[in-house]
Design a protein around this motif. Structure first.
Motif, PDB file in Angstrom:
ATOM      1  N   GLY A  33      28.662  52.700  47.266  1.00  0.00           N
ATOM      2  CA  GLY A  33      28.120  51.637  46.442  1.00  0.00           C
ATOM      3  C   GLY A  33      27.095  52.100  45.429  1.00  0.00           C
ATOM      4  O   GLY A  33      27.081  51.667  44.293  1.00  0.00           O
ATOM      5  N   ASP A  34      26.193  53.002  45.820  1.00  0.00           N
ATOM      6  CA  ASP A  34      25.140  53.440  44.917  1.00  0.00           C
ATOM      7  C   ASP A  34      25.526  54.675  44.125  1.00  0.00           C
ATOM      8  O   ASP A  34      24.840  55.062  43.198  1.00  0.00           O
ATOM      9  CB  ASP A  34      23.865  53.736  45.702  1.00  0.00           C
ATOM     10  CG  ASP A  34      24.136  54.645  46.896  1.00  0.00           C
ATOM     11  OD1 ASP A  34      24.660  55.745  46.687  1.00  0.00           O
ATOM     12  OD2 ASP A  34      23.838  54.241  48.021  1.00  0.00           O
ATOM     13  N   GLY A  35      26.618  55.327  44.489  1.00  0.00           N
ATOM     14  CA  GLY A  35      27.066  56.514  43.770  1.00  0.00           C
ATOM     15  C   GLY A  35      26.281  57.768  44.084  1.00  0.00           C
ATOM     16  O   GLY A  35      26.663  58.858  43.679  1.00  0.00           O
ATOM     17  N   ALA A  36      25.161  57.644  44.801  1.00  0.00           N
ATOM     18  CA  ALA A  36      24.293  58.790  45.072  1.00  0.00           C
ATOM     19  C   ALA A  36      24.720  59.482  46.359  1.00  0.00           C
ATOM     20  O   ALA A  36      24.056  59.382  47.393  1.00  0.00           O
ATOM     21  CB  ALA A  36      22.847  58.336  45.152  1.00  0.00           C
ATOM     22  N   HIS A  37      25.831  60.154  46.288  1.00  0.00           N
ATOM     23  CA  HIS A  37      26.371  60.833  47.456  1.00  0.00           C
ATOM     24  C   HIS A  37      27.114  62.071  46.981  1.00  0.00           C
ATOM     25  O   HIS A  37      27.877  62.015  46.021  1.00  0.00           O
ATOM     26  CB  HIS A  37      27.333  59.905  48.202  1.00  0.00           C
ATOM     27  CG  HIS A  37      27.671  60.350  49.582  1.00  0.00           C
ATOM     28  ND1 HIS A  37      28.515  61.408  49.832  1.00  0.00           N
ATOM     29  CD2 HIS A  37      27.275  59.897  50.788  1.00  0.00           C
ATOM     30  CE1 HIS A  37      28.635  61.566  51.142  1.00  0.00           C
ATOM     31  NE2 HIS A  37      27.890  60.661  51.747  1.00  0.00           N
ATOM     32  N   PRO A  38      26.889  63.232  47.621  1.00  0.00           N
ATOM     33  CA  PRO A  38      27.600  64.441  47.175  1.00  0.00           C
ATOM     34  C   PRO A  38      29.097  64.330  47.399  1.00  0.00           C
ATOM     35  O   PRO A  38      29.549  63.672  48.346  1.00  0.00           O
ATOM     36  CB  PRO A  38      26.987  65.541  48.057  1.00  0.00           C
ATOM     37  CG  PRO A  38      26.490  64.824  49.262  1.00  0.00           C
ATOM     38  CD  PRO A  38      26.002  63.490  48.771  1.00  0.00           C
ATOM     39  N   GLN A  39      29.855  64.962  46.542  1.00  0.00           N
ATOM     40  CA  GLN A  39      31.303  65.031  46.727  1.00  0.00           C
ATOM     41  C   GLN A  39      31.613  66.102  47.764  1.00  0.00           C
ATOM     42  O   GLN A  39      31.113  67.219  47.687  1.00  0.00           O
ATOM     43  CB  GLN A  39      32.004  65.362  45.417  1.00  0.00           C
ATOM     44  CG  GLN A  39      31.842  64.312  44.337  1.00  0.00           C
ATOM     45  CD  GLN A  39      32.625  64.656  43.092  1.00  0.00           C
ATOM     46  OE1 GLN A  39      33.740  65.167  43.166  1.00  0.00           O
ATOM     47  NE2 GLN A  39      32.035  64.388  41.948  1.00  0.00           N
ATOM     48  N   THR A  40      32.435  65.754  48.725  1.00  0.00           N
ATOM     49  CA  THR A  40      32.781  66.696  49.782  1.00  0.00           C
ATOM     50  C   THR A  40      34.272  66.608  50.090  1.00  0.00           C
ATOM     51  O   THR A  40      34.947  65.650  49.690  1.00  0.00           O
ATOM     52  CB  THR A  40      31.999  66.410  51.073  1.00  0.00           C
ATOM     53  OG1 THR A  40      32.346  65.101  51.556  1.00  0.00           O
ATOM     54  CG2 THR A  40      30.497  66.486  50.840  1.00  0.00           C
ATOM     55  N   GLU A  41      34.751  67.604  50.816  1.00  0.00           N
ATOM     56  CA  GLU A  41      36.117  67.555  51.316  1.00  0.00           C
ATOM     57  C   GLU A  41      36.187  68.281  52.649  1.00  0.00           C
ATOM     58  O   GLU A  41      35.273  69.032  53.020  1.00  0.00           O
ATOM     59  CB  GLU A  41      37.095  68.171  50.316  1.00  0.00           C
ATOM     60  CG  GLU A  41      36.946  69.648  50.100  1.00  0.00           C
ATOM     61  CD  GLU A  41      37.993  70.187  49.129  1.00  0.00           C
ATOM     62  OE1 GLU A  41      38.390  69.446  48.215  1.00  0.00           O
ATOM     63  OE2 GLU A  41      38.420  71.347  49.304  1.00  0.00           O
ATOM     64  N   ARG A  42      37.269  68.058  53.367  1.00  0.00           N
ATOM     65  CA  ARG A  42      37.421  68.658  54.680  1.00  0.00           C
ATOM     66  C   ARG A  42      37.584  70.169  54.578  1.00  0.00           C
ATOM     67  O   ARG A  42      38.095  70.692  53.597  1.00  0.00           O
ATOM     68  CB  ARG A  42      38.638  68.068  55.382  1.00  0.00           C
ATOM     69  CG  ARG A  42      38.489  66.591  55.745  1.00  0.00           C
ATOM     70  CD  ARG A  42      39.735  66.084  56.440  1.00  0.00           C
ATOM     71  NE  ARG A  42      39.624  64.678  56.808  1.00  0.00           N
ATOM     72  CZ  ARG A  42      40.586  63.984  57.407  1.00  0.00           C
ATOM     73  NH1 ARG A  42      41.742  64.592  57.700  1.00  0.00           N
ATOM     74  NH2 ARG A  42      40.405  62.718  57.713  1.00  0.00           N
ATOM     75  N   LEU A  43      37.151  70.832  55.637  1.00  0.00           N
ATOM     76  CA  LEU A  43      37.304  72.282  55.702  1.00  0.00           C
ATOM     77  C   LEU A  43      38.629  72.636  56.349  1.00  0.00           C
ATOM     78  O   LEU A  43      39.115  71.931  57.239  1.00  0.00           O
ATOM     79  CB  LEU A  43      36.161  72.894  56.525  1.00  0.00           C
ATOM     80  CG  LEU A  43      34.754  72.797  55.936  1.00  0.00           C
ATOM     81  CD1 LEU A  43      33.744  73.350  56.934  1.00  0.00           C
ATOM     82  CD2 LEU A  43      34.675  73.553  54.621  1.00  0.00           C
ATOM     83  N   VAL A  97      26.570  66.609  62.887  1.00  0.00           N
ATOM     84  CA  VAL A  97      27.631  65.607  63.010  1.00  0.00           C
ATOM     85  C   VAL A  97      28.970  66.087  62.460  1.00  0.00           C
ATOM     86  O   VAL A  97      29.968  65.353  62.531  1.00  0.00           O
ATOM     87  CB  VAL A  97      27.224  64.292  62.315  1.00  0.00           C
ATOM     88  CG1 VAL A  97      26.002  63.695  62.999  1.00  0.00           C
ATOM     89  CG2 VAL A  97      26.958  64.516  60.835  1.00  0.00           C
ATOM     90  N   GLY A  98      29.007  67.288  61.891  1.00  0.00           N
ATOM     91  CA  GLY A  98      30.271  67.790  61.367  1.00  0.00           C
ATOM     92  C   GLY A  98      30.061  68.954  60.422  1.00  0.00           C
ATOM     93  O   GLY A  98      28.985  69.554  60.363  1.00  0.00           O
ATOM     94  N   ALA A  99      31.106  69.264  59.680  1.00  0.00           N
ATOM     95  CA  ALA A  99      31.051  70.324  58.668  1.00  0.00           C
ATOM     96  C   ALA A  99      32.000  69.949  57.545  1.00  0.00           C
ATOM     97  O   ALA A  99      33.099  69.435  57.793  1.00  0.00           O
ATOM     98  CB  ALA A  99      31.437  71.667  59.271  1.00  0.00           C
TER      99      ALA A  99
END
Length: 231
Positions: free
Chosen positions: A48-58, A175-177
């Protein structure tokens, strides 16, 4: 003269609606009445706020990561995900910890490791009461080495420059990678660590060779307060 009866409406005369045309409007309605954070639509996540890094699965899990010698090894620059501005974090050794001056004027110190709460801060975003303060931070459990399910705990007794006090427990969990997508599409594998003290949640994407490569801090009531990705 008697008026001729009107012919009954034919079902075939009614306009047909393509439900696919309504999809965008349904999505907007959904966004208006439900939190956008984490909403899955057509295989991607809307923030919603757009303030989130782009990520993808390893493609493969990360190996456990041992504790580094200092909370922050070097100074760095980052992109502010809320404004697009460049942020600067100037780090200096401070005893067994680190002292960091940010480009917005905030200065803080932290002992132990990156995930521990700060033990002093000045000219930071804390309103008139908590912009400057100090704290006694006690470690109850180490989060190192970083690996799935690892957990760290700290207790912070803080006092502000105005004399206000509080005591809070901070709990951090791996919580993950994920791979963090950075400038020019570079992808950096990182452990994802969430820390919460009941008031704020700090999420760090922590890479084996660099330390924190992305960060996000969310206030329980006020929303995102800080979000960045290193260049």
């Amino acid at each position: 003269m008697t008026a001729a009866p009107r012919p009954a409406s034919s079902p075939t005369a009614r306009p047909r609606f393509d439900l696919r045309r309504l999809a965008p409007f349904a999505l907007l309605a959904l966004g208006a009445c439900a939190p956008m954070e984490g909403l899955r639509v057509a295989g991607f996540t809307l923030i919603g706020d757009g303030a989130h890094p782009q990520t993808e699965r390893l493609a493969a899990p990360l190996r456990p990561l041992g504790r580094p010698g200092t909370p922050l090894a070097a100074s760095f620059s980052a992109k502010d995900l809320r404004t697009g501005a460049t942020l600067r974090f100037d780090a200096r050794r401070y005893g067994q910890g680190v002292r960091v001056r940010q480009s917005d004027g905030c200065v803080w110190t932290r002992s132990g490791d990156w995930f521990a709460p700060s033990d002093s801060w000045a000219n930071c975003d804390g309103g008139a009461t908590w912009a400057t303060g100090r704290a006694e931070v006690r470690s109850a459990r180490s989060i190192w080495p970083l690996k799935p399910g690892a957990e760290g705990r700290w207790t912070r007794k803080a006092v502000s420059h105005t004399g206000k006090t509080y005591t809070r427990d901070t709990v951090c969990r791996v919580v993950g990678a994920e791979a963090v997508i950075r400038e020019r599409g570079a992808k950096t594998p990182a452990h994802v660590v969430e820390c919460s003290d009941g008031k704020r949640t700090r999420t760090t994407w922590y890479a084996p060779d660099e330390g924190p490569v992305a960060f996000r801090k969310v206030h329980a009531e006020n929303g995102v307060e800080e979000a960045w990705v290193r260049f």
